[in-house]
Design a protein around this motif. Sequence first.
Motif, PDB file in Angstrom:
ATOM      1  N   UNK A   1       0.776  -1.228   0.000  1.00 24.36           N
ATOM      2  CA  UNK A   1       0.000   0.000   0.000  1.00 24.36           C
ATOM      3  C   UNK A   1       0.807   1.276   0.000  1.00 24.36           C
ATOM      4  N   UNK A   2       1.997   1.270  -0.606  1.00 29.90           N
ATOM      5  CA  UNK A   2       2.860   2.453  -0.556  1.00 29.90           C
ATOM      6  C   UNK A   2       3.030   3.141  -1.910  1.00 29.90           C
ATOM      7  N   UNK A   3       2.331   2.673  -2.944  1.00 25.38           N
ATOM      8  CA  UNK A   3       2.491   3.275  -4.270  1.00 25.38           C
ATOM      9  C   UNK A   3       2.036   4.728  -4.281  1.00 25.38           C
ATOM     10  N   UNK A   4       0.874   5.000  -3.731  1.00 27.98           N
ATOM     11  CA  UNK A   4       0.380   6.368  -3.690  1.00 27.98           C
ATOM     12  C   UNK A   4       1.265   7.277  -2.863  1.00 27.98           C
ATOM     13  N   UNK A   5       1.776   6.748  -1.757  1.00 26.30           N
ATOM     14  CA  UNK A   5       2.662   7.546  -0.909  1.00 26.30           C
ATOM     15  C   UNK A   5       3.945   7.895  -1.649  1.00 26.30           C
ATOM     16  N   UNK A   6       4.461   6.949  -2.446  1.00 25.89           N
ATOM     17  CA  UNK A   6       5.658   7.252  -3.227  1.00 25.89           C
ATOM     18  C   UNK A   6       5.363   8.322  -4.271  1.00 25.89           C
ATOM     19  N   UNK A   7       4.211   8.224  -4.932  1.00 27.25           N
ATOM     20  CA  UNK A   7       3.844   9.239  -5.923  1.00 27.25           C
ATOM     21  C   UNK A   7       3.756  10.621  -5.280  1.00 27.25           C
ATOM     22  N   UNK A   8       3.221  10.696  -4.069  1.00 30.15           N
ATOM     23  CA  UNK A   8       3.182  11.973  -3.351  1.00 30.15           C
ATOM     24  C   UNK A   8       4.594  12.500  -3.116  1.00 30.15           C
ATOM     25  N   UNK A   9       5.496  11.610  -2.703  1.00 31.36           N
ATOM     26  CA  UNK A   9       6.873  12.025  -2.448  1.00 31.36           C
ATOM     27  C   UNK A   9       7.538  12.526  -3.729  1.00 31.36           C
ATOM     28  N   UNK A  10       7.311  11.819  -4.841  1.00 26.00           N
ATOM     29  CA  UNK A  10       7.890  12.233  -6.114  1.00 26.00           C
ATOM     30  C   UNK A  10       7.336  13.579  -6.569  1.00 26.00           C
ATOM     31  N   UNK A  11       6.129  13.894  -6.145  1.00 26.08           N
ATOM     32  CA  UNK A  11       5.446  15.117  -6.574  1.00 26.08           C
ATOM     33  C   UNK A  11       5.713  16.309  -5.666  1.00 26.08           C
ATOM     34  N   UNK A  12       6.609  16.170  -4.718  1.00 25.07           N
ATOM     35  CA  UNK A  12       6.910  17.287  -3.826  1.00 25.07           C
ATOM     36  C   UNK A  12       6.025  17.363  -2.607  1.00 25.07           C
TER      37      UNK A  12
END
Length: 288
Positions: free
Chosen positions: A37-48
């Motif tokens: 369940x960490x894909x969305x969290x990684x996308x948030x991190x990549x997006x600033x």
Amino acid sequence: WDIGPGGYQLGNFPESFLEWNDRARDDMRRFWRGDAGTTGALADALSGSSPIFSRHGRQNTRSVNFLAAHDGFTLYDLVSHEHKHNEKNGESNRDGHNDNHSWNNGFEGLTDDPVIGAARIADVKALLSTLFVSRGALMLTAGDEGGRSQQGNNNAYCQDNEISWVDWSSLSRELIDHTAFLASLRKRFDVFSGTGFFSGHGDVTWLAPAGEPMTTADWERPIAQAFAMVLSTLDRETGADAELAVLINRSREIVPFTLPGDGWSAIGTDFGNPAFLPARSVVFYLRG
């Protein structure tokens, strides 16, 4: 250090401050460790980390993105130790943070095993790639670009010796070259210089391995292993508009990945399209 209840204030500092983004640090670590369940969290991190830094109507990210700092595991120790090893600090291993979101690739501590060593190098390269394509300011601790180790000590403030010193002669040339490549990539494409947040209207697209935009089900899949971030950007090398695809595969298996349309060329690799993403890798493709 948090000053009592409510002391943790990430995203709430005044405009003049940049803030160490420990949330993004942990989310990047947890994704590559394989947490569900960490894909969305990684996308948030990549997006600033817009959910954090766009509060109060702010338009710019003030995130300082990092994976390791002077305090805690080095980047290489992060993929070599599941637990801290601070016995030499004289506090019976009670000091230092316990929740490091780390893993050891099958053996605790340093080893001469070539298979484990190669897996650790691959993981460090993937982590560095993830950091360098994240939106915001970057922080990289000296020696992490080459695989420096503190022998699993994550609180080496009291060690003025070979535990904390950087032995420049022992650093990995492969990792140093990879870091230099990532720095050149970040310099080449202006999308990484932007301080604003993605709008989602043509500036970034998130793709599943079949080459289709990610659905709600894709984002919510607990063990999603691969996805792509496609960025609209100016290529400063050519002066032309371009698309840069960042393909991420955290699984330990090769994953076929299709990019939509034609004209894609790999940067820094010789993989074709559809791309067969190597295990534990981040791969870059350019169109335009």
